[in-house]
Motif scaffolding. Structure first.
Motif, PDB file in Angstrom:
ATOM      1  N   PRO A 168      12.329   5.775  -1.906  1.00  0.00           N
ATOM      2  CA  PRO A 168      11.035   5.088  -1.848  1.00  0.00           C
ATOM      3  C   PRO A 168      10.355   5.181  -0.484  1.00  0.00           C
ATOM      4  N   GLY A 169      11.093   5.549   0.545  1.00  0.00           N
ATOM      5  CA  GLY A 169      10.524   5.657   1.885  1.00  0.00           C
ATOM      6  C   GLY A 169       9.756   6.938   2.118  1.00  0.00           C
ATOM      7  N   ALA A 170       9.956   7.945   1.271  1.00  0.00           N
ATOM      8  CA  ALA A 170       9.285   9.232   1.463  1.00  0.00           C
ATOM      9  C   ALA A 170       9.121   9.928   0.121  1.00  0.00           C
ATOM     10  N   LEU A 173       4.680   9.434   0.843  1.00  0.00           N
ATOM     11  CA  LEU A 173       4.252   8.039   0.869  1.00  0.00           C
ATOM     12  C   LEU A 173       5.442   7.109   0.728  1.00  0.00           C
ATOM     13  N   ARG A 174       5.330   5.946   1.323  1.00  0.00           N
ATOM     14  CA  ARG A 174       6.313   4.884   1.115  1.00  0.00           C
ATOM     15  C   ARG A 174       5.769   4.009  -0.011  1.00  0.00           C
ATOM     16  N   LEU A 175       6.552   3.872  -1.050  1.00  0.00           N
ATOM     17  CA  LEU A 175       6.142   3.067  -2.199  1.00  0.00           C
ATOM     18  C   LEU A 175       7.021   1.837  -2.292  1.00  0.00           C
ATOM     19  N   ALA A 176       6.396   0.702  -2.500  1.00  0.00           N
ATOM     20  CA  ALA A 176       7.109  -0.569  -2.534  1.00  0.00           C
ATOM     21  C   ALA A 176       7.952  -0.720  -3.794  1.00  0.00           C
ATOM     22  N   GLN A 177       7.503  -0.135  -4.905  1.00  0.00           N
ATOM     23  CA  GLN A 177       8.195  -0.302  -6.178  1.00  0.00           C
ATOM     24  C   GLN A 177       7.655   0.715  -7.176  1.00  0.00           C
ATOM     25  N   THR A 178       8.207   0.713  -8.379  1.00  0.00           N
ATOM     26  CA  THR A 178       7.701   1.560  -9.458  1.00  0.00           C
ATOM     27  C   THR A 178       6.257   1.173  -9.728  1.00  0.00           C
ATOM     28  N   ALA A 181      13.437   4.790  -7.786  1.00  0.00           N
ATOM     29  CA  ALA A 181      14.847   4.437  -7.981  1.00  0.00           C
ATOM     30  C   ALA A 181      15.470   4.275  -6.609  1.00  0.00           C
ATOM     31  N   ALA A 182      15.445   3.064  -6.105  1.00  0.00           N
ATOM     32  CA  ALA A 182      15.943   2.801  -4.757  1.00  0.00           C
ATOM     33  C   ALA A 182      17.453   2.664  -4.761  1.00  0.00           C
ATOM     34  N   SER A 183      18.101   3.518  -3.989  1.00  0.00           N
ATOM     35  CA  SER A 183      19.539   3.383  -3.819  1.00  0.00           C
ATOM     36  C   SER A 183      19.787   2.518  -2.599  1.00  0.00           C
ATOM     37  N   GLY A 184      21.028   2.232  -2.316  1.00  0.00           N
ATOM     38  CA  GLY A 184      21.371   1.403  -1.176  1.00  0.00           C
ATOM     39  C   GLY A 184      20.967   2.025   0.143  1.00  0.00           C
ATOM     40  N   CYS A 185      20.996   3.340   0.234  1.00  0.00           N
ATOM     41  CA  CYS A 185      20.641   4.031   1.470  1.00  0.00           C
ATOM     42  C   CYS A 185      19.162   4.352   1.558  1.00  0.00           C
ATOM     43  N   GLY A 186      18.432   4.246   0.449  1.00  0.00           N
ATOM     44  CA  GLY A 186      17.043   4.659   0.407  1.00  0.00           C
ATOM     45  C   GLY A 186      16.068   3.649   0.967  1.00  0.00           C
ATOM     46  N   MET A 187      16.496   2.461   1.258  1.00  0.00           N
ATOM     47  CA  MET A 187      15.548   1.437   1.714  1.00  0.00           C
ATOM     48  C   MET A 187      15.467   1.391   3.215  1.00  0.00           C
TER      49      MET A 187
END
Length: 156
Positions: free
Chosen positions: A69-71, A121-126, A150-156
């Motif tokens: 979600p950060g990129a 883009l950084r997206l806050a959510q779906t 689909a945010a994983s533990g490392c993706g935030m």
């Protein structure tokens, strides 16, 4: 009591009384990361104006499932034919459920040749992304695409 001490004490007292009011006004919203639908509508309406959005000639080039979600890679391509008198003057991308919906804005000229952009883009959510392009003849082209984050533990 000297005049200097009286003025200094009055200044300190005034500042002490004004601080809580200033802090209360400067306090951010309850959740600054919450979606801002009013801002999204304002940005959309401001860009479109009185024109009718045509859902043709503009295409997203991006995955429907974003694993980071950060990129999130987002591409937008204008597929309508261009000329020196008929070209895209401005293109924006709006992220419907981001706290700040206006993700990016691009300006073009007849010398640009093509209208194609690629950003991350950084997206806050779906959510659904909206691309709007203002043409030199006054038309506004639009496209939208849903993207699942689909945010994983490392993706935030």
């Amino acid at each position: 009591m000297k005049r200097r001490d009286f003025v200094a004490g009055g200044t300190l007292l005034g500042a002490a009384l004004a601080m809580p009011t200033a802090w209360a006004q400067a306090r951010p919203a309850a959740n600054p990361l919450a979606p801002n639908p009013a801002e999204f509508k304002r940005n959309y309406a401001s860009f479109v104006g009185k024109a009718k959005v045509l859902e043709e000639g503009l295409k997203f080039d991006m995955p429907v499932l974003a694993d980071n979600p950060g990129a999130v890679p987002v591409g937008v391509v204008l597929t309508t034919p261009l000329s020196e008198t008929r070209y895209c003057t401005e293109l924006i991308i709006l992220a419907e459920l981001n706290p700040v919906p206006l993700a990016c804005r691009f300006a073009f000229s007849p010398l640009s040749g093509t209208t194609e952009i690629a950003v991350r883009l950084r997206l806050a959510q779906t959510q659904t992304l909206h691309a709007l392009a203002r043409m030199s003849d006054g038309r506004v082209l639009g496209a939208r695409q849903a993207v699942t984050v689909a945010a994983s533990g490392c993706g935030m």
